[in-house]
Design a protein around this motif. Sequence first.
Motif, PDB file in Angstrom:
ATOM      1  N   SER A  28     -54.934 119.938 -48.989  1.00 51.78           N
ATOM      2  CA  SER A  28     -54.483 118.593 -49.349  1.00 51.78           C
ATOM      3  C   SER A  28     -55.414 117.565 -48.742  1.00 51.78           C
ATOM      4  N   LEU A  29     -55.977 116.764 -49.594  1.00 46.89           N
ATOM      5  CA  LEU A  29     -57.102 115.935 -49.230  1.00 46.89           C
ATOM      6  C   LEU A  29     -56.834 114.494 -49.591  1.00 46.89           C
ATOM      7  N   ALA A  30     -57.303 113.598 -48.770  1.00 51.48           N
ATOM      8  CA  ALA A  30     -57.243 112.180 -49.122  1.00 51.48           C
ATOM      9  C   ALA A  30     -58.186 111.911 -50.289  1.00 51.48           C
ATOM     10  N   VAL A  31     -57.753 111.059 -51.213  1.00 50.21           N
ATOM     11  CA  VAL A  31     -58.611 110.618 -52.301  1.00 50.21           C
ATOM     12  C   VAL A  31     -59.304 109.336 -51.859  1.00 50.21           C
ATOM     13  N   ILE A  32     -60.616 109.330 -51.863  1.00 47.83           N
ATOM     14  CA  ILE A  32     -61.383 108.172 -51.403  1.00 47.83           C
ATOM     15  C   ILE A  32     -61.853 107.317 -52.570  1.00 47.83           C
ATOM     16  N   GLU A  33     -62.204 107.976 -53.668  1.00 48.48           N
ATOM     17  CA  GLU A  33     -62.752 107.228 -54.809  1.00 48.48           C
ATOM     18  C   GLU A  33     -62.509 108.019 -56.084  1.00 48.48           C
ATOM     19  N   THR A  34     -62.253 107.308 -57.184  1.00 48.26           N
ATOM     20  CA  THR A  34     -62.172 107.963 -58.490  1.00 48.26           C
ATOM     21  C   THR A  34     -62.984 107.149 -59.491  1.00 48.26           C
ATOM     22  N   HIS A  41     -52.556 108.460 -56.267  1.00 47.84           N
ATOM     23  CA  HIS A  41     -53.735 107.661 -56.623  1.00 47.84           C
ATOM     24  C   HIS A  41     -53.781 107.221 -58.085  1.00 47.84           C
ATOM     25  N   MET A  44     -47.360 113.558 -50.123  1.00 38.74           N
ATOM     26  CA  MET A  44     -48.068 113.122 -48.918  1.00 38.74           C
ATOM     27  C   MET A  44     -47.431 111.845 -48.373  1.00 38.74           C
ATOM     28  N   ARG A  58     -58.379 120.290 -60.651  1.00 37.52           N
ATOM     29  CA  ARG A  58     -58.879 120.433 -59.274  1.00 37.52           C
ATOM     30  C   ARG A  58     -57.987 121.387 -58.474  1.00 37.52           C
ATOM     31  N   VAL A  59     -56.671 121.243 -58.633  1.00 33.59           N
ATOM     32  CA  VAL A  59     -55.726 122.106 -57.935  1.00 33.59           C
ATOM     33  C   VAL A  59     -55.860 123.553 -58.426  1.00 33.59           C
ATOM     34  N   ARG A  92     -62.850 102.505 -62.156  1.00 34.34           N
ATOM     35  CA  ARG A  92     -63.369 102.945 -60.855  1.00 34.34           C
ATOM     36  C   ARG A  92     -62.444 102.396 -59.781  1.00 34.34           C
ATOM     37  N   VAL A  93     -62.005 103.264 -58.884  1.00 37.58           N
ATOM     38  CA  VAL A  93     -61.060 102.854 -57.853  1.00 37.58           C
ATOM     39  C   VAL A  93     -61.554 103.346 -56.499  1.00 37.58           C
ATOM     40  N   PHE A  94     -61.622 102.426 -55.524  1.00 40.54           N
ATOM     41  CA  PHE A  94     -61.900 102.806 -54.138  1.00 40.54           C
ATOM     42  C   PHE A  94     -60.616 102.677 -53.341  1.00 40.54           C
ATOM     43  N   HIS A  95     -60.307 103.722 -52.574  1.00 42.93           N
ATOM     44  CA  HIS A  95     -59.090 103.729 -51.757  1.00 42.93           C
ATOM     45  C   HIS A  95     -59.477 103.497 -50.298  1.00 42.93           C
ATOM     46  N   GLU A 125     -56.613 116.081 -61.616  1.00 41.95           N
ATOM     47  CA  GLU A 125     -55.907 116.684 -60.482  1.00 41.95           C
ATOM     48  C   GLU A 125     -55.397 118.090 -60.827  1.00 41.95           C
ATOM     49  N   PHE A 127     -48.859 118.423 -58.521  1.00 44.94           N
ATOM     50  CA  PHE A 127     -48.822 117.574 -57.332  1.00 44.94           C
ATOM     51  C   PHE A 127     -48.276 116.187 -57.671  1.00 44.94           C
TER      52      PHE A 127
END
Lengths: 153, 153, 153, 153
Positions: free
Chosen positions: A61-67, B30, B25, A41-42, B68-71, A38, D19
Amino acid sequence: MTSAATMTSAFHYHHRVQFYETDLMRIVHHSNYLKFYEEARVAWAHERGLLDYQKLESAFSLAVIETRVFHHKPAVFGDHLKIEVKAKLEGIRMIFAYRILRDEDVISTGKTVHATLDLNLKLIRPPQNIRSVFNKEAELNPWTETWLLNLFA
Amino acid sequence: MTSAATMTSAFHYHHRVQFYETDLMRIVHHSNYLKFYEEARVAWAHERGLLDYQKLESAFSLAVIETRVFHHKPAVFGDHLKIEVKAKLEGIRMIFAYRILRDEDVISTGKTVHATLDLNLKLIRPPQNIRSVFNKEAELNPWTETWLLNLFA
Amino acid sequence: MTSAATMTSAFHYHHRVQFYETDLMRIVHHSNYLKFYEEARVAWAHERGLLDYQKLESAFSLAVIETRVFHHKPAVFGDHLKIEVKAKLEGIRMIFAYRILRDEDVISTGKTVHATLDLNLKLIRPPQNIRSVFNKEAELNPWTETWLLNLFA
Amino acid sequence: MTSAATMTSAFHYHHRVQFYETDLMRIVHHSNYLKFYEEARVAWAHERGLLDYQKLESAFSLAVIETRVFHHKPAVFGDHLKIEVKAKLEGIRMIFAYRILRDEDVISTGKTVHATLDLNLKLIRPPQNIRSVFNKEAELNPWTETWLLNLFA
């Protein structure tokens, strides 16, 4: 705003491992790698003109969908880490890939997937200025290295 | 030590979302999902007789190889989360899968991959007592739910 | 809402020390004690009817003005900690005192000082419902124990 | 090793607010100030020749006995903070004082108290090299500023 000239070199960021980032195995706790990603990325978004620290309202500012994080070697207190960042757009999703190095050692590779949401929290297409930066980025820094290909294999 | 009887029900763990786990937010940051997974994994290891909180030397301490994480939906301050844990052995790797629920809502699904290391930090086969627990677990709680299949698709 | 009856017993809260709360000295990192205090303070506010987890807008959210922590013995992974909470009003400031115990051992004592702010971020007097709860609390659980007196000496 | 010349200027350290350091009040969570203090204290120890990041065994690792933090103004995401560090010896205890600034704004002042322990975890006198650095530090950077006097009033 970053000029095309600066964008020709892939972005990287440095992080010194702090005492409070270690755990009782005497290595960096694995949850901290998402924090390192993060930070990088920032810093990338700031460098590419997408984020003004003083005007968060207009921010990136973005939603995190997957890591996803792969751990290759442990990092320890005091390590001076270099975090490489790659970015590209895939449909309406923004994909970042990361490689963390300590000198020649690869510590971690990973990716995060993000999306922009509207006020009703529905996925929307990223705004034009974001798409434009991502498209230029992918053009100037194509995802051709082996570590990137492995990450998405 | 857990009896076979107890093992027939899939393990789950509860976590109340704390104020300090939120970000600007107004949702859970996350990186904390890896901490929730760890809490649940450790509680599972304790319940299955693999970890004695008072004797860490003999403990179930494992290298983290991959996460691995899916949100799916954001969690917020005060949420009472239920974390389901599934475990299986794949060669010398220990695989955990997780599903986080708030009532009927699926908040997150994910997995973590672990290995045991010898004193030279080389990957070794997990000891017999660990293999035995994982094998019984997989037998009694087979990975047949749709969310698990999606996770490894 | 808590009845006067419940309030006659001093409030306490339990926390199991997590793996991710340790550092390379194999003990709980000192910054986590402020998180344990916060968990206990929020649970107290919930128990005393000042905080509804589902309606944060009407919540008991307070600026932190000062924190002080004394470390008497280290806590380690797996410890089952009991956190005692005391609360009182001093002018417009809300004072909390905490004592963390592991069985008979005193691990930590400390305090935090809070205030309510108006929309211009100016200190204001806490609303009536907060004052009322604090006043009842101080009456039913007066600050007479030795550890409290030492804390404010 | 730092020369006396370098020591004549008070030590300071910079931290960019991340963040993940914010909470749902859109400000830095108060527990993070102890992490900022630690970053600055470790950097000071490194600068003063007391800590070699690559040889932790000989490092400056100290028990934390007490922490105190005063919050004057909130810090927010993206802030570029300057952390001033002061150090002195008081008997066998090492005292650090900190002031965090954002440009001219004072964000926080605070102190931490530390001690060296022997292998039986009994308090002992700090080794000669530590005493020597602290004594020189106090001589060259005496604790005369108003904020320091207020902190210990």
